[in-house]
Enzyme design. Structure first.
Site, PDB file in Angstrom:
ATOM      1  N   PRO A   2       0.816  -1.220   0.000  1.00  0.00           N
ATOM      2  CA  PRO A   2       0.000   0.000   0.000  1.00  0.00           C
ATOM      3  C   PRO A   2       0.849   1.270   0.000  1.00  0.00           C
ATOM      4  CG  PRO A   2      -0.672  -1.527   1.734  1.00  0.00           C
ATOM      5  CD  PRO A   2       0.617  -2.016   1.198  1.00  0.00           C
ATOM      6  N   GLU A   3       0.642   2.088  -1.004  1.00  0.00           N
ATOM      7  CA  GLU A   3       1.232   3.418  -1.053  1.00  0.00           C
ATOM      8  C   GLU A   3       0.071   4.414  -1.016  1.00  0.00           C
ATOM      9  OE1 GLU A   3       4.166   3.609  -4.249  1.00  0.00           O
ATOM     10  OE2 GLU A   3       4.628   1.494  -4.000  1.00  0.00           O
TER      11      GLU A   3
END
Length: 266
Positions: A2-3
């Site tokens: 997850p960014e």
DNA sequence: AATGGGACCTGCGCGC
DNA sequence: TGCGCGCAGGTCCCAT
């Protein structure tokens, strides 16, 4: 992993799904993910609290509660939030006033969950640089000045600019035709402007497609995000460049896998 | 000061 | 078929 786009996706979905609901109970299946306070205080501090506000700071998810405290969740690499949850693989399950549960999953136990009084005081938050959407091209150019660091590790440095991780740094550099190893200060004015534009465009497009499901990321519903099919270099080692057909290369930069086109990216 | 590498973890894919 | 190894990466921490 997850960014910014993945965390933003979850944030938006949480707003629709759990905002205004009360946490009626908490089941901690794996205490390691609770970084503070103690598990007992964690449960006690959450029970009966209403979720008042949901926000995101870079890759950190924050749920502000009616009792003044905040639940801060960093998914790191394999963290997931799933609603409604099934409890099967959850590390922590939050039971809500609608009778459903919000499940926090994390295969590799890197993620961090905190119940705190003041999320703004978190060392992590205090150390964050601006997000790409919080600045303009002029400021971005000024930030790159005198930076001798290689551009890709710099883009991933959360103290420099926050929200980008390995995947989107690689994609933005490909779209800007900039080699990941270039010293930041060696970029021309035009290249800096282009890079800034492509960073924002890449992130925006990824948010539109609800993130990239590589590794473990899923949306709140549990279904994968749709952006991975648009990746141009990430995880495409040996495959033909979508622009020039040269095989995509993978090197290691700052200890991280780095994908790029040796012909397009100079 | 800036940079690099290891630690934290687990599951998967690879080679033999 | 099975086993061991390397790898994946966000962040922190330490050494240089």
């Amino acid at each position: 992993m997850p960014e910014l786009p993945e965390v933003e996706t979850i944030k938006r979905e949480l707003e629709k799904a759990v905002l205004g609901k009360k946490i009626t109970g908490v089941c901690v299946h794996h205490p390691k993910v609770i970084r503070e306070p103690s598990v007992e205080k964690f449960k006690k501090g959450l029970s009966g609290a209403v979720i008042k506000n949901i926000l995101r700071k870079a890759k950190l998810l924050i749920l502000e509660l009616s009792n003044g405290k905040a639940l801060a969740i960093h998914l790191k690499m394999t963290g997931q939030l799933v609603y409604p949850g099934n409890g099967r693989t959850s590390r922590v399950s939050f039971r809500l006033s609608d009778g459903k549960t919000l499940d926090f999953n994390d295969q590799r136990l890197f993620a961090e969950v905190r119940l705190i009084d003041d999320w703004r005081a978190l060392k992590f938050v205090r150390g964050l640089g601006p997000e790409p959407f919080e600045i303009g091209p002029g400021q971005f150019k000024a930030m790159l000045e005198k930076k001798k660091t290689k551009i890709k590790p710099l883009l991933m440095d959360q103290a420099f600019i926050s929200g980008l991780g390995n995947l989107y740094a690689a994609e933005a550099l490909f779209r800007s035709r900039i080699n990941p190893e270039r010293p930041a200060q060696s970029l021309s004015e035009r290249e800096k402007e282009l890079l800034f534009k492509e960073i924002k465009a890449t992130l925006s497009e990824a948010i539109e497609h609800k993130g990239s499901s590589v590794d473990q990321y899923v949306q709140l519903s549990g279904s994968p995000g749709g952006y991975a099919r648009y990746h141009k270099v990430y995880d495409r080692k040996g495959k033909p460049c979508l622009v020039c057909k040269t095989p995509i290369k993978r090197t290691t930069l700052g200890g991280r896998g780095t994908y790029f086109c040796p012909r397009c990216q100079k």
